[in-house]
Design an enzyme around this catalytic site. Sequence first.
Site, PDB file in Angstrom:
ATOM      1  N   GLY A  36       0.843  -1.201   0.000  1.00 18.60           N
ATOM      2  CA  GLY A  36       0.000   0.000   0.000  1.00 18.60           C
ATOM      3  C   GLY A  36       0.871   1.242   0.000  1.00 18.60           C
ATOM      4  O   GLY A  36       2.077   1.166   0.247  1.00 18.60           O
ATOM      5  N   SER A  75      -3.477  -7.713   1.099  1.00 18.49           N
ATOM      6  CA  SER A  75      -2.644  -8.781   0.517  1.00 18.49           C
ATOM      7  C   SER A  75      -1.848  -8.193  -0.641  1.00 18.49           C
ATOM      8  O   SER A  75      -2.368  -7.362  -1.391  1.00 18.49           O
ATOM      9  CB  SER A  75      -3.495  -9.931  -0.047  1.00 18.49           C
ATOM     10  OG  SER A  75      -2.642 -10.916  -0.636  1.00 18.49           O
ATOM     11  N   TYR A 145      -0.237 -17.294  -3.429  1.00 19.36           N
ATOM     12  CA  TYR A 145      -1.410 -16.408  -3.471  1.00 19.36           C
ATOM     13  C   TYR A 145      -2.687 -17.227  -3.649  1.00 19.36           C
ATOM     14  O   TYR A 145      -3.639 -17.090  -2.888  1.00 19.36           O
ATOM     15  CB  TYR A 145      -1.243 -15.429  -4.624  1.00 19.36           C
ATOM     16  CG  TYR A 145      -2.325 -14.376  -4.741  1.00 19.36           C
ATOM     17  CD1 TYR A 145      -2.479 -13.394  -3.769  1.00 19.36           C
ATOM     18  CD2 TYR A 145      -3.171 -14.349  -5.856  1.00 19.36           C
ATOM     19  CE1 TYR A 145      -3.448 -12.409  -3.895  1.00 19.36           C
ATOM     20  CE2 TYR A 145      -4.137 -13.364  -5.992  1.00 19.36           C
ATOM     21  CZ  TYR A 145      -4.271 -12.393  -5.016  1.00 19.36           C
ATOM     22  OH  TYR A 145      -5.239 -11.414  -5.150  1.00 19.36           O
TER      23      TYR A 145
END
Length: 317
Positions: A36, A75, A145
Amino acid sequence: MKVLITGAAGFLGSHLTDRFLADGHSVIGVDNFITGHPENIAHLAGNNRFSLMRHNISDYTSVDGPLDGVLHFASPASPVDYLEHPIQTLKVGSLGTHNALGIALAKKARFFLASTSEVYGDPLVHPQPESYWGNVNPIGPRGVYDEAKRFAEAMTMAYHRFHGVDTRIVRIFNTYGPRMRPRDGRVVSNFIVQALNNEPLTIYGDGSQTRSFCFVDDEIDGIYRLFNNGDSAPTNIGNPVEYTVKQLAEIVVELTGTPSPIVYKPLPEDDPKVRQPDITRARTMLGWEPKVDVREGVRRTIEFFRTLVGSPRMTAR
Ligand code: UDP
């Protein structure tokens, strides 16, 4: 409502935060800023309905006061990112989902899981309806993932069935738009940033593999509707119009007017050959379908990346 959004400083998390705030709700954002970026939420400074916890949701935390929703969007989400952070990716999908579900249970809040079309792996059914179980290589590089998200779905359903938590699962297909990280390694951001920097556009493989690209505003609209009006079964939210990667490169070249050539690089391991959502469920249950076509969406995304030209973000990974 007051909701907690993990990954609130991420691409989708920040847009989702904006959507809840725009409707008059309050948001607690949680982010550890691995992928982020503070700029995605910088405009929320001084908004008294928004607060930020700098925390890794894979570690236990508790929150004071009531909550109506917990939305788990934290994530790494680009293949390049989850290859760089394989253990954290596995942890946030498993331990992070467990912690977020625990908060929802404690607060009697609705839980919303950001899952992915990657649960379908390299699909043998095309397009992909929610009923398809998928074709995932658990030990390949993408497994960190894909399997974390598959585990997250199983955990969410267990909390729903065993604890009676009100849950939602969205399977998000390739989404793009403003606030993507310029060098996150995904195809739309890569092509546009390469074009604006006058670097060659890198097609992996022969470019015949397909993806179906959803503009972020459409994706967030579908997610918001699913949160408010959906049910607990997984729901595909994505744009069903399918393009080859080569077609996407040509669109980016045309819309940017770049002199950059297209070059071909090796295809990453386990790269899905096709991907296209069947959105019948979202259409009938939510009355939702995407409105922004790829040219318009790519145009808007180019405008965003133009504002970053010259900044270190355009070159640094
Ligand atoms: N891709 C590409 N060039 C790039 C980045 C990605 O050709 O610079 C390809 C990649 O191999 C895949 C598709 O574009 O076939 C979409 O990749 P992305 O990383 O955006 O997401 P994925 O859908 O694979 O999770």
